[in-house]
Design a protein around this motif. Structure first.
Motif, PDB file in Angstrom:
ATOM      1  N   PRO A 233      56.776 -13.222  72.924  1.00  0.00           N
ATOM      2  CA  PRO A 233      58.155 -13.473  72.470  1.00  0.00           C
ATOM      3  C   PRO A 233      58.480 -14.958  72.371  1.00  0.00           C
ATOM      4  CG  PRO A 233      58.103 -11.756  74.155  1.00  0.00           C
ATOM      5  CD  PRO A 233      56.723 -12.338  74.108  1.00  0.00           C
ATOM      6  N   GLU A 234      57.847 -15.759  73.246  1.00  0.00           N
ATOM      7  CA  GLU A 234      58.129 -17.196  73.243  1.00  0.00           C
ATOM      8  C   GLU A 234      57.567 -17.889  71.997  1.00  0.00           C
ATOM      9  OE1 GLU A 234      54.139 -16.576  75.183  1.00  0.00           O
ATOM     10  OE2 GLU A 234      56.110 -15.599  75.231  1.00  0.00           O
ATOM     11  N   ASP A 235      56.693 -17.186  71.260  1.00  0.00           N
ATOM     12  CA  ASP A 235      56.090 -17.782  70.069  1.00  0.00           C
ATOM     13  C   ASP A 235      56.869 -17.486  68.789  1.00  0.00           C
ATOM     14  OD1 ASP A 235      53.849 -18.767  71.544  1.00  0.00           O
ATOM     15  OD2 ASP A 235      53.000 -16.741  71.530  1.00  0.00           O
ATOM     16  N   LEU A 236      57.832 -16.585  68.853  1.00  0.00           N
ATOM     17  CA  LEU A 236      58.536 -16.166  67.642  1.00  0.00           C
ATOM     18  C   LEU A 236      59.257 -17.324  66.966  1.00  0.00           C
ATOM     19  CD1 LEU A 236      60.035 -12.706  68.708  1.00  0.00           C
ATOM     20  CD2 LEU A 236      57.970 -13.168  67.365  1.00  0.00           C
ATOM     21  N   ASP A 237      59.972 -18.125  67.743  1.00  0.00           N
ATOM     22  CA  ASP A 237      60.715 -19.242  67.160  1.00  0.00           C
ATOM     23  C   ASP A 237      59.778 -20.244  66.499  1.00  0.00           C
ATOM     24  OD1 ASP A 237      63.107 -18.158  67.936  1.00  0.00           O
ATOM     25  OD2 ASP A 237      63.336 -19.425  69.710  1.00  0.00           O
ATOM     26  N   THR A 238      58.620 -20.475  67.129  1.00  0.00           N
ATOM     27  CA  THR A 238      57.669 -21.438  66.575  1.00  0.00           C
ATOM     28  C   THR A 238      57.156 -20.986  65.215  1.00  0.00           C
ATOM     29  OG1 THR A 238      56.966 -22.128  68.789  1.00  0.00           O
ATOM     30  CG2 THR A 238      55.468 -22.604  66.968  1.00  0.00           C
ATOM     31  N   PHE A 239      56.780 -19.712  65.114  1.00  0.00           N
ATOM     32  CA  PHE A 239      56.251 -19.216  63.847  1.00  0.00           C
ATOM     33  C   PHE A 239      57.354 -19.098  62.799  1.00  0.00           C
ATOM     34  CE2 PHE A 239      52.455 -18.606  66.170  1.00  0.00           C
ATOM     35  CZ  PHE A 239      51.435 -18.440  65.249  1.00  0.00           C
ATOM     36  N   ALA A 240      58.553 -18.768  63.220  1.00  0.00           N
ATOM     37  CA  ALA A 240      59.677 -18.734  62.278  1.00  0.00           C
ATOM     38  C   ALA A 240      59.927 -20.127  61.714  1.00  0.00           C
ATOM     39  CB  ALA A 240      60.924 -18.203  62.970  1.00  0.00           C
ATOM     40  N   GLU A 241      59.860 -21.129  62.577  1.00  0.00           N
ATOM     41  CA  GLU A 241      60.062 -22.513  62.139  1.00  0.00           C
ATOM     42  C   GLU A 241      59.004 -22.920  61.118  1.00  0.00           C
ATOM     43  OE1 GLU A 241      59.214 -26.917  64.021  1.00  0.00           O
ATOM     44  OE2 GLU A 241      59.840 -25.327  65.389  1.00  0.00           O
ATOM     45  N   VAL A 242      57.751 -22.532  61.397  1.00  0.00           N
ATOM     46  CA  VAL A 242      56.654 -22.875  60.488  1.00  0.00           C
ATOM     47  C   VAL A 242      56.877 -22.248  59.113  1.00  0.00           C
ATOM     48  CG1 VAL A 242      54.202 -22.417  60.030  1.00  0.00           C
ATOM     49  CG2 VAL A 242      54.910 -23.318  62.244  1.00  0.00           C
ATOM     50  N   LEU A 243      57.212 -20.970  59.087  1.00  0.00           N
ATOM     51  CA  LEU A 243      57.410 -20.286  57.811  1.00  0.00           C
ATOM     52  C   LEU A 243      58.629 -20.812  57.060  1.00  0.00           C
ATOM     53  CD1 LEU A 243      56.526 -16.646  58.900  1.00  0.00           C
ATOM     54  CD2 LEU A 243      55.268 -18.045  57.261  1.00  0.00           C
ATOM     55  N   GLU A 244      59.696 -21.058  57.775  1.00  0.00           N
ATOM     56  CA  GLU A 244      60.911 -21.543  57.113  1.00  0.00           C
ATOM     57  C   GLU A 244      60.740 -22.950  56.548  1.00  0.00           C
ATOM     58  OE1 GLU A 244      63.601 -20.987  60.383  1.00  0.00           O
ATOM     59  OE2 GLU A 244      64.511 -19.207  59.460  1.00  0.00           O
ATOM     60  N   SER A 245      59.832 -23.712  57.119  1.00  0.00           N
ATOM     61  CA  SER A 245      59.596 -25.079  56.635  1.00  0.00           C
ATOM     62  C   SER A 245      58.571 -25.127  55.508  1.00  0.00           C
ATOM     63  CB  SER A 245      59.120 -25.971  57.795  1.00  0.00           C
ATOM     64  OG  SER A 245      57.845 -25.539  58.270  1.00  0.00           O
ATOM     65  N   GLY A 246      58.060 -23.963  55.096  1.00  0.00           N
ATOM     66  CA  GLY A 246      57.105 -23.923  54.003  1.00  0.00           C
ATOM     67  C   GLY A 246      55.673 -24.122  54.418  1.00  0.00           C
ATOM     68  N   ARG A 247      55.431 -24.217  55.733  1.00  0.00           N
ATOM     69  CA  ARG A 247      54.053 -24.296  56.203  1.00  0.00           C
ATOM     70  C   ARG A 247      53.455 -22.890  56.276  1.00  0.00           C
ATOM     71  NH1 ARG A 247      54.486 -28.346  61.315  1.00  0.00           N
ATOM     72  NH2 ARG A 247      56.582 -27.447  61.514  1.00  0.00           N
ATOM     73  N   THR A 248      52.183 -22.796  56.631  1.00  0.00           N
ATOM     74  CA  THR A 248      51.450 -21.533  56.555  1.00  0.00           C
ATOM     75  C   THR A 248      51.336 -20.849  57.905  1.00  0.00           C
ATOM     76  OG1 THR A 248      50.136 -22.333  54.688  1.00  0.00           O
ATOM     77  CG2 THR A 248      49.243 -20.474  55.919  1.00  0.00           C
ATOM     78  N   ALA A 249      51.478 -19.542  57.904  1.00  0.00           N
ATOM     79  CA  ALA A 249      51.160 -18.707  59.066  1.00  0.00           C
ATOM     80  C   ALA A 249      50.085 -17.723  58.629  1.00  0.00           C
ATOM     81  CB  ALA A 249      52.393 -17.969  59.562  1.00  0.00           C
TER      82      ALA A 249
END
Length: 320
Positions: A233-249
């Protein structure tokens, strides 16, 4: 990829070119021996440091031993194969290398014990890796002129153990001290910066639990690659930030070894959609930033499943 012979490397290259037309990669076939393993491959890329193979594993030395020279020779032969079979390819291409902390946790100092135990040695290793990756990427750019987007995946499966102080000492009775987060970030950032300055795009991959993804994001990486089941759960914000900034997940959802019952592409697609819903993201708005992958490497799979796994990932990506 699976395989134990030199011929299996050419087969792996043909497979990824055929099944992954939008994002093929330079395959690794570690079943051919320690020279082709992730550590052997990483040492082959280092610039300015020598190594040799000891009974306890790879160790830095003053002069490259026969096994280090063989690892470098094998890498060059493999790149010759990639160049021959992909000479007409145009588009994005990916390669990968072991990260500085995974190498520091697996390679020994000249007098024994892991490089991780010596502040100066691990610093020197990270700098040699950064320069080596820069040269490695330049070599690939020269070989494959049609590639317009180079992605370098930095494999860091040991990073979580390094920052948590869980890497065993040589005796096996103790653990190496945890590395401070600023130092862990700095060494990784040197490699990421070298890739970026050489015209590449750096992704960091780990399929280990408790990977410090927030630390990784702050190094300036362009993408994160993870086994989806290992994210907390602690990783959700990090991956959301990556996707919203146009970076890749890059999401690992396809089994990396032969499953008792293969999942369907519909089931895996639904799993990704549920995960995006947890992040509050619309797949239509972040689809260009998503990549679907196996959960980890396919070296332990049968040749049949490795092909099926790539096809399954492509099918899920198509649905999304």
């Amino acid at each position: 990829m699976p395989g134990t012979t030199e011929a299996s490397y050419a087969e792996a290259v043909r497979l990824v070119l055929g099944e992954l037309p939008d994002l093929p990669h330079v395959p690794e076939v570690p079943g051919r021996g320690v020279w082709a393993s992730m550590t052997g491959r990483g040492l082959a890329v280092l610039d300015g440091l020598a190594a040799d193979l000891q009974p306890a594993g790879w160790r830095l030395t003053d002069v490259s031993g026969v096994d280090h020279r063989r690892a470098r020779s094998l890498l060059a032969q493999d790149l010759d194969t990639v160049e021959e079979l992909a000479q007409d390819y145009a588009g994005a291409f990916k390669t990968q290398v072991a990260g500085p902390w995974t190498l520091a946790a697996t390679v020994e100092k000249p007098r024994g014990d892991k490089l991780l135990s010596d502040h100066g040695a691990r610093r020197e290793l990270a700098q040699a890796l950064a320069e080596g990756v820069r040269l490695h990427l330049a070599d690939l750019q020269r070989r494959l002129r049609g590639v317009d987007r180079w992605i370098v995946q930095v494999d860091e499966p040991a990073l979580a153990a390094v920052v948590d102080g869980q890497v065993p000492t040589a005796s096996g009775y103790g653990r190496h001290r945890s590395v401070d987060l600023p130092e862990a970030s700095a060494h990784l950032e040197w490699v990421v910066t070298a890739i970026t300055e050489a015209g590449g795009e750096a992704w960091v991959h780990s399929c280990a639990p408790r990977t410090p993804w927030s630390l990784i994001v702050d190094t300036g990486v362009a993408g994160l690659s993870a086994d989806l089941s290992m994210l907390g759960p602690e990783d959700l914000d990090t991956f959301a930030e990556v996707l919203e900034s146009g970076r890749t997940a890059a999401l690992g959802i396809v089994p990396s070894t032969d499953p008792e019952a293969a999942p369907t592409d519909a089931r895996l697609t639904e799993r990704v959609l549920r995960w995006l819903d947890m992040l509050g993201l619309d797949p239509g708005s972040v689809g260009d930033s998503l990549v679907i992958t196996p959960t980890c490497g396919l070296a332990g799979a049968t040749p049949g499943w490795s092909r099926d796994a790539l096809r399954l990932g492509s099918a899920v990506a198509g649905h999304l």
